[in-house]
Design a protein around this motif. Structure first.
Motif, PDB file in Angstrom:
ATOM      1  N   VAL A  23     -24.292  35.923 -20.420  1.00 18.06           N
ATOM      2  CA  VAL A  23     -24.960  34.773 -21.017  1.00 18.06           C
ATOM      3  C   VAL A  23     -24.129  33.553 -20.656  1.00 18.06           C
ATOM      4  O   VAL A  23     -22.982  33.440 -21.057  1.00 18.06           O
ATOM      5  CB  VAL A  23     -25.070  34.917 -22.552  1.00 18.06           C
ATOM      6  N   SER A  24     -24.708  32.669 -19.899  1.00 16.02           N
ATOM      7  CA  SER A  24     -23.936  31.542 -19.401  1.00 16.02           C
ATOM      8  C   SER A  24     -23.791  30.399 -20.402  1.00 16.02           C
ATOM      9  O   SER A  24     -22.839  29.648 -20.350  1.00 16.02           O
ATOM     10  CB  SER A  24     -24.561  31.010 -18.108  1.00 16.02           C
ATOM     11  N   HIS A  25     -24.719  30.281 -21.331  1.00  9.74           N
ATOM     12  CA  HIS A  25     -24.698  29.110 -22.198  1.00  9.74           C
ATOM     13  C   HIS A  25     -23.905  29.316 -23.492  1.00  9.74           C
ATOM     14  O   HIS A  25     -23.650  28.367 -24.204  1.00  9.74           O
ATOM     15  CB  HIS A  25     -26.131  28.687 -22.540  1.00  9.74           C
ATOM     16  N   TYR A  34     -21.121  35.191 -27.211  1.00 13.04           N
ATOM     17  CA  TYR A  34     -21.293  36.415 -26.432  1.00 13.04           C
ATOM     18  C   TYR A  34     -20.048  37.277 -26.511  1.00 13.04           C
ATOM     19  O   TYR A  34     -20.112  38.467 -26.778  1.00 13.04           O
ATOM     20  CB  TYR A  34     -21.617  36.041 -24.985  1.00 13.04           C
ATOM     21  N   ARG A  35     -18.887  36.672 -26.306  1.00 11.70           N
ATOM     22  CA  ARG A  35     -17.629  37.422 -26.338  1.00 11.70           C
ATOM     23  C   ARG A  35     -17.364  37.975 -27.739  1.00 11.70           C
ATOM     24  O   ARG A  35     -16.956  39.124 -27.889  1.00 11.70           O
ATOM     25  CB  ARG A  35     -16.473  36.525 -25.892  1.00 11.70           C
ATOM     26  N   ARG A  36     -17.602  37.181 -28.765  1.00  7.90           N
ATOM     27  CA  ARG A  36     -17.388  37.623 -30.143  1.00  7.90           C
ATOM     28  C   ARG A  36     -18.280  38.825 -30.473  1.00  7.90           C
ATOM     29  O   ARG A  36     -17.825  39.814 -31.044  1.00  7.90           O
ATOM     30  CB  ARG A  36     -17.670  36.473 -31.103  1.00  7.90           C
ATOM     31  N   LYS A  37     -19.560  38.756 -30.085  1.00  5.88           N
ATOM     32  CA  LYS A  37     -20.477  39.860 -30.345  1.00  5.88           C
ATOM     33  C   LYS A  37     -20.065  41.103 -29.553  1.00  5.88           C
ATOM     34  O   LYS A  37     -20.120  42.219 -30.072  1.00  5.88           O
ATOM     35  CB  LYS A  37     -21.903  39.465 -29.983  1.00  5.88           C
ATOM     36  N   GLU A  49     -16.597  48.446 -33.146  1.00  6.92           N
ATOM     37  CA  GLU A  49     -17.412  49.398 -33.904  1.00  6.92           C
ATOM     38  C   GLU A  49     -17.544  50.723 -33.149  1.00  6.92           C
ATOM     39  O   GLU A  49     -17.444  51.791 -33.746  1.00  6.92           O
ATOM     40  CB  GLU A  49     -18.788  48.804 -34.184  1.00  6.92           C
ATOM     41  N   ALA A  50     -17.738  50.653 -31.846  1.00  7.75           N
ATOM     42  CA  ALA A  50     -17.859  51.881 -31.051  1.00  7.75           C
ATOM     43  C   ALA A  50     -16.565  52.675 -31.047  1.00  7.75           C
ATOM     44  O   ALA A  50     -16.573  53.894 -31.168  1.00  7.75           O
ATOM     45  CB  ALA A  50     -18.277  51.523 -29.614  1.00  7.75           C
ATOM     46  N   LEU A  51     -15.440  51.976 -30.936  1.00 10.98           N
ATOM     47  CA  LEU A  51     -14.152  52.665 -30.917  1.00 10.98           C
ATOM     48  C   LEU A  51     -13.826  53.265 -32.291  1.00 10.98           C
ATOM     49  O   LEU A  51     -13.252  54.346 -32.368  1.00 10.98           O
ATOM     50  CB  LEU A  51     -13.038  51.714 -30.486  1.00 10.98           C
TER      51      LEU A  51
END
Length: 58
Positions: free
Chosen positions: A35-37, A42-45, A52-54
């Motif tokens: 996501v460029s904008h 994006y990084r936080r999500k 959560e996966a780990l």
């Protein structure tokens, strides 16, 4: 720096995973849509999803 803390957390968690789990995490990271904008959001999500996966594997 915040990024270094996140990187260290990821590397620490990845060391404990088996080969298949590591492959799954790396595949996930490679396929996160760009996501460029909204890089910060994006990084936080993405980092939240990785954490959560780990945590589910423990």
């Amino acid at each position: 720096m915040y990024t270094t803390n996140i990187d260290n957390e990821i590397f620490t968690k990845l060391k404990r995973l088996n080969r298949d789990q590591k492959t799954d995490v790396l595949d996930y990271l490679e396929h996160i849509p760009k996501v460029s904008h909204s890089t910060r959001i994006y990084r936080r999500k993405a980092m939240k999803q990785i954490r959560e996966a780990l945590e589910k594997d423990w």
